[in-house]
Scaffold this active site. Sequence first.
Site, mmCIF file in Angstrom:
data_model
loop_
_atom_site.group_PDB
_atom_site.id
_atom_site.type_symbol
_atom_site.label_atom_id
_atom_site.label_comp_id
_atom_site.label_asym_id
_atom_site.label_seq_id
_atom_site.Cartn_x
_atom_site.Cartn_y
_atom_site.Cartn_z
ATOM 1 N N GLU A 1 0.839 -1.198 0.000
ATOM 2 C CA GLU A 1 0.000 0.000 0.000
ATOM 3 C C GLU A 1 0.872 1.245 0.000
ATOM 4 O O GLU A 1 0.504 2.287 0.521
ATOM 5 C CB GLU A 1 -0.989 0.005 1.165
ATOM 6 C CG GLU A 1 -2.045 -1.058 1.075
ATOM 7 C CD GLU A 1 -1.526 -2.466 1.348
ATOM 8 O OE1 GLU A 1 -1.664 -3.320 0.457
ATOM 9 O OE2 GLU A 1 -0.981 -2.702 2.435
ATOM 10 N N GLU B 1 4.885 -11.599 -4.091
ATOM 11 C CA GLU B 1 3.607 -12.033 -4.667
ATOM 12 C C GLU B 1 3.625 -11.917 -6.194
ATOM 13 O O GLU B 1 2.680 -11.401 -6.813
ATOM 14 C CB GLU B 1 2.445 -11.237 -4.061
ATOM 15 C CG GLU B 1 2.200 -11.557 -2.591
ATOM 16 C CD GLU B 1 0.928 -10.933 -2.053
ATOM 17 O OE1 GLU B 1 0.340 -11.501 -1.126
ATOM 18 O OE2 GLU B 1 0.504 -9.878 -2.571
ATOM 19 N N GLU C 1 2.764 -13.593 5.158
ATOM 20 C CA GLU C 1 1.918 -12.474 5.567
ATOM 21 C C GLU C 1 0.630 -13.048 6.140
ATOM 22 O O GLU C 1 -0.261 -13.462 5.391
ATOM 23 C CB GLU C 1 1.598 -11.538 4.386
ATOM 24 C CG GLU C 1 2.782 -10.791 3.842
ATOM 25 C CD GLU C 1 2.408 -9.848 2.705
ATOM 26 O OE1 GLU C 1 1.185 -9.609 2.519
ATOM 27 O OE2 GLU C 1 3.312 -9.376 2.008
ATOM 28 N N TYR D 1 -3.692 -0.235 10.280
ATOM 29 C CA TYR D 1 -3.923 -1.600 9.794
ATOM 30 C C TYR D 1 -4.711 -2.467 10.776
ATOM 31 O O TYR D 1 -4.848 -3.660 10.576
ATOM 32 C CB TYR D 1 -2.577 -2.282 9.472
ATOM 33 C CG TYR D 1 -2.656 -3.312 8.367
ATOM 34 C CD1 TYR D 1 -2.563 -2.932 7.038
ATOM 35 C CD2 TYR D 1 -2.828 -4.659 8.661
ATOM 36 C CE1 TYR D 1 -2.638 -3.875 6.026
ATOM 37 C CE2 TYR D 1 -2.912 -5.610 7.647
ATOM 38 C CZ TYR D 1 -2.818 -5.210 6.334
ATOM 39 O OH TYR D 1 -2.901 -6.148 5.331
#
Length: 586
Positions: A99, A158, A234, A301
Amino acid sequence: MAAFEIGEQDFLLDGEPLQILSGALHYFRVHPDLWADRIRKARLMGLNTIETYVAWNAHAPERGVFDLTGNLDLGRFLDLVAAEGLHAIVRPGPYICAEWDNGGLPAWLMATPGVGVRTAEPQYLEAIAGYYDEILAVVAPRQVTRGGPVLMVQVENEYGAYGDDADYLRALVTMMRERGIEVPLTTCDQANDEMLGRGGLPELHKTATFGSRSPERLETLRRHQPTGPLMCMEYWDGWFDSWGEQHHTTDAAEAAADLDLLLSQGASANLYMFHGGTNLGFTNGANDKGTYLPITTSYDYDAPLAEDGSPTAKYEAFRAVIARHAPVPGEHPAPRASAPVLDVALERRVALADALPLLVEPKPFTHLPTADEIGQWSGFTLYRTDVESDDALLSVDEVRDRAVVLLDGEPVGTLSRTEGLTTTSLPPRAGVLDVVVEDQGRVNYGPRIGEAKGLIGAARTATRPLERWEVGGLRLATLDPDLLTMLHVAEPQDVAPVAGPAFCQGLFTSVPGADHFLRLDGWSKGLVWVNGTLLGRYWAAGPTRTVYVPGPLVRVDNEIVVLELHGARTGTASFVAGPDLGHTER
């Protein structure tokens, strides 16, 4: 010196099984004077490892520049991890998502003609080699094999969600090994068959990312990683917020129960995030899956450790789970103390139009350049042209991402990518038209990574195309000394409403070193600086209602400056006792 290996069943540290209990903590999102506190609280929760991304574009804001100072001092951060007796995992990308603006990829690189994105294109690989030269020189001497904390280094991030270029991944592996990385290399992908199949290499250990249904996700990972330890790189214990949406939270008890299932299977885990921190300045990213949504300044978060470093209910729930699987220190971190409460009158104002000559030197163009074309990689860009009395409107092909339109310094309209607003009416008079375009954050995920900012395509009025422009980037990362002088000598206006766009300044006395939470109720949208540091953006669109001011920035005597882009019903800013991250229901 120690040996760390990937065994047939376990991670092995000096031959002994190690279940990695890690937490994500991004050094570049936290004031460096607070790193030690956050790392210590990770140990007190029972973690044995700290994981961090490395944001390439933060270290290299311009081509040929590399910064390892202040909150970018990765070496100091890793040394503090080691001093706390913890291990480290480093994920240097080059792409990180997170992000973060442009997913960590430098905009100057993406603006290079013909450059590839996350592929084995020569210009792209050459730039990565230069980046690795710098950053891996910090990581290599801090590997566990050389007496440091670093157990593993991740290759890309990823990748299966984006591409399938095995040559690219192997080029990254070669570059890492050539630069002294000797600890195990890993990949991570979302826990589905397609992405795990595309995103790794047979010779690298695969890990997965997920935030629920842990046994099922681990079973998926095992299909692609037949031997060796299972790891969730994660474990999504919360989620990020976008402007205009709700504040995302997850149930602490449910998240803890699922973590317990994960650890009970002997798997290792990295909590994403353990502590989120803040998207300071212009560093937030954005997502665009049909609608462009920029990320908020707060990167709390809903993590176990809140944005200001306070333990949460999730912290205690996770700590209890970890205690069932590993030793946990008896000490608990202190709860949040109330922050100083006070109001500040932002009495002195300078209109943005009057400040522009101090902030930008626009250059002439016979076409409409993007912000990238002029080397403005973040923040605001000024587009200036002349209009006639019968022009009636301004229409642009595309705006990235939001613009305030001024005629002779008077606000006359707004353009917005998110709202699809590309046209605004103009008053029936001739004058100088200024379009102040805000880059609200570069897309950090998916095919729109690397896209240009500013005004895109062409512009016209109701009667003619607009082809003659003056364009320049505004210098706002730091406050111009002459602008501060203008503010200091401006006539005080008490707490009268603010007619924007305008800079507003106020002074306040408070407790030095104490965290503060700034609330701007009645204000619309803009930027805020405290003692010269650009904290980031605020926006009445929410959900975030407070701006976190780290204690190390606060002195006895302090100055706050706000750039309000629209208007405020009062010139008062408030510091409140604690954070308000907004509503949690849509």
